[in-house]
Design an enzyme around this catalytic site. Structure first.
Site, PDB file in Angstrom:
ATOM      1  CD  GLN A   1       1.256 -10.015   4.799  1.00 10.04           C
ATOM      2  OE1 GLN A   1       0.108  -9.590   4.740  1.00 10.04           O
ATOM      3  NE2 GLN A   1       1.975 -10.301   3.729  1.00 10.04           N
TER       4      GLN A   1
ATOM      5  CB  SER B   1       2.529  -5.268   3.587  1.00 10.66           C
ATOM      6  OG  SER B   1       1.303  -5.314   4.265  1.00 10.66           O
ATOM      7  CG  LEU B   2      -1.369  -5.563  -1.286  1.00  9.37           C
ATOM      8  CD1 LEU B   2      -2.589  -6.450  -1.178  1.00  9.37           C
ATOM      9  CD2 LEU B   2      -1.710  -4.177  -1.780  1.00  9.37           C
TER      10      LEU B   2
ATOM     11  CD  GLN C   1      -3.200  -0.723   2.088  1.00  3.62           C
ATOM     12  OE1 GLN C   1      -3.638  -1.670   2.709  1.00  3.62           O
ATOM     13  NE2 GLN C   1      -3.651   0.498   2.293  1.00  3.62           N
TER      14      GLN C   1
ATOM     15  CG  HIS D   1       1.820  -5.081   9.078  1.00  2.00           C
ATOM     16  ND1 HIS D   1       1.740  -6.383   8.644  1.00  2.00           N
ATOM     17  CD2 HIS D   1       1.734  -4.303   7.963  1.00  2.00           C
ATOM     18  CE1 HIS D   1       1.610  -6.400   7.320  1.00  2.00           C
ATOM     19  NE2 HIS D   1       1.594  -5.152   6.893  1.00  2.00           N
TER      20      HIS D   1
ATOM     21  NE  ARG E   1      -3.274  -8.605   3.839  1.00  2.00           N
ATOM     22  CZ  ARG E   1      -2.496  -7.534   3.771  1.00  2.00           C
ATOM     23  NH1 ARG E   1      -2.854  -6.500   3.007  1.00  2.00           N
ATOM     24  NH2 ARG E   1      -1.359  -7.471   4.451  1.00  2.00           N
TER      25      ARG E   1
END
Length: 302
Positions: free
Chosen positions: A244, A90-91, A10, A195, A115
């Site tokens: 995650q 991440s993503l 992101q 996170h 998500r």
């Protein structure tokens, strides 16, 4: 030549991302068509905006997967090259898994839409916060551990850049303490505290969908955010992706691990150059390339 394919998370999005690649390369165009068939309206949002709608977490996540996978597929078809490894921030781990053939694009789009919705809904607006801390990550970890309330390292992005996440008051208190120790703290404009433990409802909500999805053995190792280690076991993927959501992105360790495995060049696929910049901060002598436009695919030279 051992290539590590990197996929952004992101913040790398922009209206119009990948549109020129989709128009010029059939595999990319097919990727965008699949995205729009799976999540109707997504392609128009990517191509035309408005920016504030594209930025919404539930839209931005699948949109970035579509753009990153489109860039990768165009490059792979045009060059005939295959990475030795992959990793996503991440993503971006979902994009990496699609590139490795471990996760179908349709499933990745549906999972990242869910998500995004779950992550946005996990914490009421104004309750959480994130800050970027410039300084020794060991000090950041020590201070976070000493705070009352939820605050923890969320992203180990570079040797002296760690993002912390948690309850607004705890993040602010940690930032003040870190400043008193000579570190720099910059509040981030984010829609939720990603996170960290506050994301547990999102993790719990997405876990059944991850367990129900079909995963395959990756064609090449994909380094997981939560372990910074390569994974080639399909059965491990649902748990790694679930963890995650509340766990830290161990990007510094991941890049060092990729380098130790023999990576010769790091290629960032998709919009922006965020990961390229982080790699250069982690490994100043690393060779990096970007594939995010039709020209970069057409003119690609190793």
């Amino acid at each position: 030549m051992r290539i590590a394919a990197l996929f952004p998370g992101q913040g790398s999005h922009s209206v119009g991302m990948g549109v020129d690649i989709a128009a010029a390369f059939p595999p990319a165009g097919e990727t965008y068509a699949t995205a729009d068939a799976t999540l109707p309206g997504l392609r128009a949002l990517i191509e035309q905006g408005p920016p504030e709608d594209l930025t919404l977490t539930a839209n931005q996540q699948p949109a970035l997967v579509a753009a990153s996978v489109a860039a990768y597929r165009a490059w792979a078809a045009h060059t005939g090259l295959t990475p030795a490894f992959a990793a996503g921030h991440s993503l971006g781990e979902y994009s990496a898994l699609v590139a490795a053939g471990a996760l179908d694009l349709v499933d990745a789009l549906r999972l990242t839409r869910q998500r995004g919705e779950l992550m946005q809904a996990a914490v009421p607006v104004g309750v959480g916060a994130m800050s970027a801390i410039m300084g020794d990550p060991a000090v950041v970890q020590e201070v976070c551990a000493s705070m009352t309330g939820t605050v923890q390292p969320a992203n180990f992005n570079a040797p002296t850049q760690t993002v912390i996440s948690g309850e607004k008051g705890a993040v602010e208190a940690a930032g003040a303490e870190l400043k008193s120790r000579g570190l720099k703290a910059i509040a981030l404009k984010v829609s939720a505290p990603f996170h960290c433990a506050l994301m547990q409802p999102a993790q719990d909500g997405l876990t059944p969908a991850l367990n129900a999805a079909t995963f395959h053995v990756p064609a090449f190792p994909v380094y997981a955010n939560v372990t910074a280690q390569p994974n080639t076991a399909a059965a491990a993927l649902p748990n790694l992706l679930a963890r995650q959501i509340t766990g830290a992105v161990r990007w510094v360790e991941t890049i060092h691990a990729l380098h130790a495995a023999g990576t010769d060049v790091f290629i960032e696929f998709g919009p922006g150059t965020v990961l390229t910049g982080l790699v250069k901060r982690i490994l100043p002598d690393a060779r990096t390339l970007n594939v995010g436009t039709a020209a970069q695919v057409q003119d690609f030279v190793l």
